[in-house]
Scaffold this motif. Structure first.
Motif, PDB file in Angstrom:
ATOM      1  N   ALA A  30       0.966  -1.303  -0.159  1.00 15.77           N
ATOM      2  CA  ALA A  30       0.060   0.044  -0.035  1.00 15.77           C
ATOM      3  C   ALA A  30       0.817   1.290  -0.088  1.00 15.77           C
ATOM      4  N   ALA A  31       1.947   1.287   0.498  1.00 14.27           N
ATOM      5  CA  ALA A  31       2.703   2.452   0.896  1.00 14.27           C
ATOM      6  C   ALA A  31       3.476   2.672  -0.500  1.00 14.27           C
ATOM      7  N   PHE A  32       3.969   1.663  -1.077  1.00 17.64           N
ATOM      8  CA  PHE A  32       4.467   1.562  -2.647  1.00 17.64           C
ATOM      9  C   PHE A  32       3.533   2.195  -3.508  1.00 17.64           C
ATOM     10  N   PHE A  33       2.413   1.873  -3.516  1.00 21.34           N
ATOM     11  CA  PHE A  33       1.446   2.345  -4.461  1.00 21.34           C
ATOM     12  C   PHE A  33       0.956   3.800  -4.105  1.00 21.34           C
ATOM     13  N   TRP A  34       1.082   4.138  -2.989  1.00 21.49           N
ATOM     14  CA  TRP A  34       0.775   5.529  -2.479  1.00 21.49           C
ATOM     15  C   TRP A  34       1.847   6.502  -3.069  1.00 21.49           C
ATOM     16  N   GLY A  35       3.267   5.872  -2.762  1.00 26.49           N
ATOM     17  CA  GLY A  35       4.303   6.489  -3.108  1.00 26.49           C
ATOM     18  C   GLY A  35       4.280   6.965  -4.579  1.00 26.49           C
TER      19      GLY A  35
END
Length: 305
Positions: A30-35
């Motif tokens: 999730a953090a990667f997709f948001w970044g």
């Protein structure tokens, strides 16, 4: 696979460890997709009106989840929960994306990503104000350092193109982070009674309605919908940064403490800065790097050992 290897992998202790790690893996994705969504969204709003970008993003997300409507329908619904559901969907995606999409027209994706590191501290502060959870002086001190970093980052910034306004853009981005923090607290409370994917679907439906005026901008610029690079970015925003990121994050947060889940948002600015540098050619000056360091240091100070 050998019998001994199968026995090792299926041992109860190993299965329990694997099950415990799955929520953290979900948070990492999730953090990667948001970044990745920061440079992607900045590119999209450079070609389309922010409301049009958000309408396309929500429409794609709704289309992805449409086949699963029956499975996501709650078995029981309490009218009293509307006082939590309505602000949940208003805070995110409605107000959150309204503020962020306009912020990305005025500031860089790198700076916006760094400001997102304030979310864990805002979640802790919100838990103290709304949920009566204890807040320590360490958290207060960390919040102060992080906010000082945001101020330094903002006033050290200079426009990278005509029309940029880092001061206004960073203020809008911080407002978006406040909305995100409030949304996280509401999702955590509602997840005890409802499927987190159901809550995610409600967010996308609300966002589709809220950003429907974006259709007007799409009609005015129909040629943009034939650009393959823009179509690819919109699919990335709708599928991965919306359905993937929100779904995985909400699912994981229902299984671990909200404060622990919020810490993973600290990965977002790192990813946003790296991708903003590699994909959009953005950079941070020495002064901005100092502000970014203060943001990260404040977040670290606020966390328990």
């Amino acid at each position: 696979m050998r019998t001994a290897e199968i026995r090792r992998l299926t041992h109860p202790e190993n299965r329990d460890l694997t099950s415990a790690l799955i929520p953290y893996a979900a948070l990492g994705f999730a953090a990667f997709f948001w970044g990745a969504s920061f440079p992607a969204a900045r590119f999209a709003v450079s070609l389309l009106d922010p409301q049009a970008v958000m309408f396309c993003r929500m429409a794609i997300a709704c289309l992805i989840m449409a086949p699963f409507v029956r499975q996501l329908k709650p078995a029981a619904w309490s009218a009293k929960d509307l006082k939590l559901v309505i602000p949940m969907v208003l805070l995110q995606p409605c107000l959150y994306f309204l503020l962020e999409s306009n912020a990305l027209k005025l500031t860089t994706s790198s700076q916006a990503g760094v400001i997102s590191a304030s979310v864990p501290l805002l979640v802790a502060l919100g838990a103290w104000l709304v949920l009566s959870e204890k807040i320590t002086m360490k958290v207060v001190f960390g919040l102060a350092i992080s906010m000082a970093g945001v101020v330094v980052l903002t006033f050290q910034a200079s426009p990278v193109r005509v029309g940029d306004n880092p001061l206004v853009g960073n203020c809008l981005e911080f407002g978006a982070m406040a909305c995100a923090a409030g949304n996280l607290l509401l999702v955590k409370r509602l997840s005890t009674r409802y499927n987190t994917w159901t809550l995610t679907g409600l967010q996308f439906i609300a966002g589709l309605i809220f950003f429907s005026p974006g259709i007007i901008h799409l009609v005015r610029s129909p040629e943009m919908l034939f650009r393959l690079d823009l179509i690819g970015v919109l699919i990335l925003l709708g599928v991965f940064a919306s359905v993937g990121a929100f779904g995985l994050y909400n699912w994981a947060m229902a299984r671990i403490p909200a404060s622990r889940a919020a810490v993973f948002i600290n990965l977002v600015p790192v990813i946003a800065v790296v991708l903003g540098w590699t994909l959009l050619g953005e950079s941070l000056s020495l002064g901005q790097a100092g502000g970014a360091f203060l943001v990260g240091f404040g977040v670290l100070v606020s966390q328990k050992k």
